[in-house]
Design a protein around this motif. Structure first.
Motif, PDB file in Angstrom:
ATOM      1  N   GLU A 107       0.852  -1.187   0.000  1.00 43.32           N
ATOM      2  CA  GLU A 107       0.000   0.000   0.000  1.00 43.32           C
ATOM      3  C   GLU A 107       0.885   1.234   0.000  1.00 43.32           C
ATOM      4  O   GLU A 107       1.906   1.282   0.706  1.00 43.32           O
ATOM      5  N   ASN A 109       1.139   4.689   1.347  1.00 38.64           N
ATOM      6  CA  ASN A 109       0.561   5.538   2.385  1.00 38.64           C
ATOM      7  C   ASN A 109       1.628   6.505   2.882  1.00 38.64           C
ATOM      8  O   ASN A 109       2.523   6.104   3.606  1.00 38.64           O
ATOM      9  N   ASP A 134      -2.016   0.958  -5.511  1.00 36.39           N
ATOM     10  CA  ASP A 134      -1.840   0.187  -4.286  1.00 36.39           C
ATOM     11  C   ASP A 134      -1.949  -1.302  -4.618  1.00 36.39           C
ATOM     12  O   ASP A 134      -2.239  -1.686  -5.757  1.00 36.39           O
ATOM     13  N   SER A 138      -3.751  -2.460   0.951  1.00 36.17           N
ATOM     14  CA  SER A 138      -4.734  -1.408   1.215  1.00 36.17           C
ATOM     15  C   SER A 138      -6.026  -1.980   1.794  1.00 36.17           C
ATOM     16  O   SER A 138      -6.831  -1.241   2.356  1.00 36.17           O
TER      17      SER A 138
END
Length: 331
Positions: A107, A109, A134, A138
């Motif tokens: 993911e 982030n 992603d 996620s």
């Protein structure tokens, strides 16, 4: 889970398609690094629970099993280093030129944007920003499950044939099928006093194949025709197995070697456009390939209750894996 992973790949493929604006080489480089950890983990999951004992079935003995496996996703397989120096026309919108970005298992982030640069025949040098995809991280998924129906049949002289398959799965976007075949030979059956030995020792060779097709026509952000991804995954397992020979509960373990390849082809026509004035057709843009070659250790147990058996095991390898089997049979 195969369908869930496929859906994630479909979602991400839209952004991989968009990378075609930067050129086929850049899109292929990204796709290879992004997808490889997922297919490598899948190959380890596919090869769990090929056996639940080293004691081969006698002539006519059989077993039917429902097997569920799950490979663990390690943190170092969730991200890869994207260095724009290795790309022709890709730059990060913010931050340094080398950053860790999500694989199909991870993911981003926070969200990561890249800028694509391309040369338009009319408008000259152009740029476009896209969001990097992603992965299943996620959705807080940290396992790669597979499931099979498996059968085993005993022949004479310690030889046992095995087969496993997944019935073909067809949806509007995804088509999957999987099958495998194996041969297990118990060496201790060749000894004169094999029935007196407290343990059995055998060897196993098994082949597994998965074919998948992903229809991109409804998810691609790039116009075109017959857009799809076709994947072909093939593995070999070579395993030495030892197990106890007790009436009710037994323990088994082994040392094995997994070798496999996965190849995915991005097929169809992709039309990279700038408004309505210019366009470029790219046909069957690229293929990506990954390989595994790994030693594997196995520990497991098997509980016998008449014709019903239950087994569980753990594999220690590049992708560690768990497996549970419900078995019905007669020996």
């Amino acid at each position: 889970m195969l369908l869930a992973l496929s859906a994630t790949v479909l979602k991400a493929q839209s952004d991989i398609d968009a990378l075609l604006a930067a050129g086929v080489d850049d899109a292929q480089r990204f796709a290879n690094d992004y997808l490889a950890p997922g297919t490598n983990g899948l190959m380890h999951s596919m090869n769990a629970n090929w056996f639940n004992t080293a004691d081969a079935k006698p002539l006519g003995g059989f077993e039917i099993s429902v097997v569920v496996n799950a490979a663990q996703v390690k943190n170092d397989s969730k991200m890869f280093n994207l260095n724009t120096a290795d790309y022709n026309n890709v730059q990060f919108v913010q931050g340094p030129s080398s950053q860790m970005v999500s694989t199909v298992l991870g993911e981003n982030n926070p969200i990561i944007f890249v800028e694509l640069e391309y040369e338009d025949p009319i408008f000259g040098n152009q740029t476009e920003q896209i969001e990097l995809p992603d992965g299943i991280g996620s959705e807080n998924i940290n396992l790669l499950p597979t499931a099979f129906i498996q059968g085993a049949l005993g022949l004479s002289k310690g030889i046992e044939l095995k087969a496993r398959f997944v019935p073909k799965i067809d949806t509007d976007e995804v088509s999957l099928s999987m099958f495998g075949a194996g041969l297990q030979v118990e060496f201790t059956k060749w000894l004169p006093a094999d029935k007196l030995l407290p343990v059995a020792i055998s060897g196993l060779v098994a082949y597994t194949s998965l074919d998948g097709s992903y229809d991109l026509s409804g998810s691609s952000t790039v116009s075109g025709e017959n857009q799809r991804v076709e994947s072909d995954v093939n593995t070999w397992l070579f395993q030495l197995i030892a197990s106890t020979k007790l009436p009710v509960i037994n323990f088994y373990g082994g040392l094995g070697y997994i070798q496999g390849t996965s190849e995915s082809d991005l097929l169809g026509t992709y039309r990279v456009t700038n408004g309505v004035l210019t366009s470029q057709d790219i046909v069957d843009p690229f293929s990506v390939k990954s390989e595994i070659s790994s030693v594997r250790g196995t520990l497991g147990f098997k509980l016998k209750l008449g014709f019903f058996r239950l087994n569980g095991e753990y594999h220690l390898s590049e992708f560690n894996a768990y497996s549970l089997g419900i078995n019905f049979g007669f020996r």
